[in-house]
Design an enzyme around this catalytic site. Structure first.
Site, PDB file in Angstrom:
ATOM      1  N   ARG A  88       0.842  -1.201   0.000  1.00 15.85           N
ATOM      2  CA  ARG A  88       0.000   0.000   0.000  1.00 15.85           C
ATOM      3  C   ARG A  88       0.879   1.253   0.000  1.00 15.85           C
ATOM      4  NH1 ARG A  88      -2.148  -3.601   3.723  1.00 15.85           N
ATOM      5  NH2 ARG A  88      -4.327  -4.219   3.478  1.00 15.85           N
ATOM      6  N   ASP A 148     -10.103  -4.626   8.724  1.00 12.65           N
ATOM      7  CA  ASP A 148      -9.148  -5.633   9.206  1.00 12.65           C
ATOM      8  C   ASP A 148      -9.789  -6.506  10.294  1.00 12.65           C
ATOM      9  OD1 ASP A 148      -7.370  -4.385   7.488  1.00 12.65           O
ATOM     10  OD2 ASP A 148      -6.588  -3.067   9.045  1.00 12.65           O
ATOM     11  N   ARG A 151     -12.061  -9.019   8.713  1.00 11.49           N
ATOM     12  CA  ARG A 151     -11.262 -10.127   8.145  1.00 11.49           C
ATOM     13  C   ARG A 151     -10.744 -11.049   9.252  1.00 11.49           C
ATOM     14  NH1 ARG A 151      -8.253  -6.273   3.755  1.00 11.49           N
ATOM     15  NH2 ARG A 151      -9.815  -6.505   2.106  1.00 11.49           N
ATOM     16  N   HIS A 175      -2.680   0.104   9.121  1.00 11.07           N
ATOM     17  CA  HIS A 175      -3.357  -0.684   8.076  1.00 11.07           C
ATOM     18  C   HIS A 175      -2.327  -1.038   6.998  1.00 11.07           C
ATOM     19  CE1 HIS A 175      -6.540  -2.118   5.508  1.00 11.07           C
ATOM     20  NE2 HIS A 175      -6.225  -1.250   4.559  1.00 11.07           N
TER      21      HIS A 175
END
Ligand code: NAD
Ligand code: LMR
Length: 308
Positions: A88, A148, A151, A175
């Protein structure tokens, strides 16, 4: 309640769809820089209204911010997503310029807006918005931890072989593929700590799978995910719009909380009509504190690449 979403791509449109289906906002404006794109997505979504039973009015705009005027909440999903093999953090070069420009344009037309930052690298983009806009700190929220955590709960339910609704748990920290801190010690199945059911090795596997959740999907899809991200953002939007006082891990500007300063990183927060109303300080153990510190160092390193 007027909600604007800038970036009518995969995540922005998914978020618009979930917001509309939950039927709490009177108006959603989708805005994109690509000619006709937001208008097209808005029309397609509006044609689901009678099928999905919502009354939210969704409109599209090609870069005309006057259409976003007086938004209560705005979501920033504009920018490029990563491709398989990328981190990212590699998106910062392009996305920082976009996020800076978009947040300034939003505030110009909606000075009292609460901003939810989604574009990656999200913690650094949230920090950039704090540094450049002058909005009060409760009105700038980064979305990462809600996704998150979803998940994490999915991976836990897989390991426990139980329905996801049996599971509770939270991921704090940055993140990023290495910076997430899944709180396995505090995760539960119907109030029973998950370590009563799972070996330490299996729990470590759950944590590792959670941390690379975004990368795993990016490899499968060829671009990053959108359904769970869109749903996670819609949860934050609803908590603020409906003054729910719900707790989500969010990227917040820290000023001493968790022993950290001058960065945005994922911590539990209460969301209500005033945006990020309170940061919740958990009693972390030494190992969790060390992981948060390491995660914060990673986020600060990326922040160092910003021109602010
Ligand atoms: N924080 C999170 O949990 C999370 C989750 C998923 C995706 N993301 C990030 O969200 C971003 C969007 O992902 P996506 O999959 O929707 O990408 P996408 O390419 O499908 O959509 C991005 C959209 O932004 C638009 N855009 C670009 N520059 C713009 C500008 N200046 N003004 C208005 N619109 C502009 C593009 O035209 C495009 O339609 C990425 O940076 C991605 O990494 C973050
Ligand atoms: O993984 C990505 O790049 C997108 C997003 O941050 C995610 O976690 O799905």
């Amino acid at each position: 309640m007027k909600v604007t979403i800038v970036g009518a791509g995969a995540v922005g449109a998914s978020c618009a769809e979930y917001v509309a289906i939950k039927n709490f906002a009177s108006e959603v404006v989708l805005l994109d820089i690509k000619e006709g794109y937001a208008e097209g997505k808005a029309m397609d979504l509006m044609q689901t209204a009678t099928l999905n039973g919502f009354d939210t009015k969704i409109t599209g705009s090609t870069n005309d911010y006057s259409k976003t005027a007086n938004s209560d909440i705005a979501v920033i999903t504009s920018g490029i997503p990563r491709k398989p093999g990328m981190t990212r953090e590699e998106l910062i070069g392009i996305n920082a310029g976009i996020v800076k420009e978009v947040s300034a344009s939003l505030i110009k037309h909606s000075p009292n807006v609460t901003l939810i930052v989604v574009s990656n690298p999200m913690d650094t983009m949230t920090y950039l918005v704090h540094k450049t806009t002058g909005l009060p700190k409760n009105k700038i929220i980064g979305m990462g931890g809600a996704l998150d955590s979803a998940r994490f709960k999915y991976r836990l339910s897989e390991a426990l072989e139980c329905p996801p609704s049996d599971v509770d748990g939270m991921v704090i920290g940055g993140h990023s593929d290495t910076g997430m801190v899944p709180l396995t010690r505090l995760a539960t199945r119907n109030s029973v700590p998950v370590k009563a059911f799972l070996s330490e090795d299996r729990l470590n596997q759950v944590s590792e799978d959670t941390k690379v959740g975004g990368a795993t999907l990016t490899k499968l899809l060829g671009t990053s995910a959108w359904y769970a991200p869109g749903a996670a953002v819609s949860g934050l939007v609803q908590a603020i719009a409906c003054d729910q006082k719900k707790m989500f891990p969010c990227s917040a500007l820290l000023e001493g909380e968790y022993g950290l300063n001058d960065l945005c990183i994922g911590v539990p927060a209460i969301l209500g009509k005033d945006g990020l109303e309170k940061i919740v300080e958990l009693q972390l153990n030494d190992a969790e504190i060390a992981k948060m510190k390491e995660s914060a160092e990673g986020v600060k390193k990326t922040n160092g690449l910003l021109d602010v």
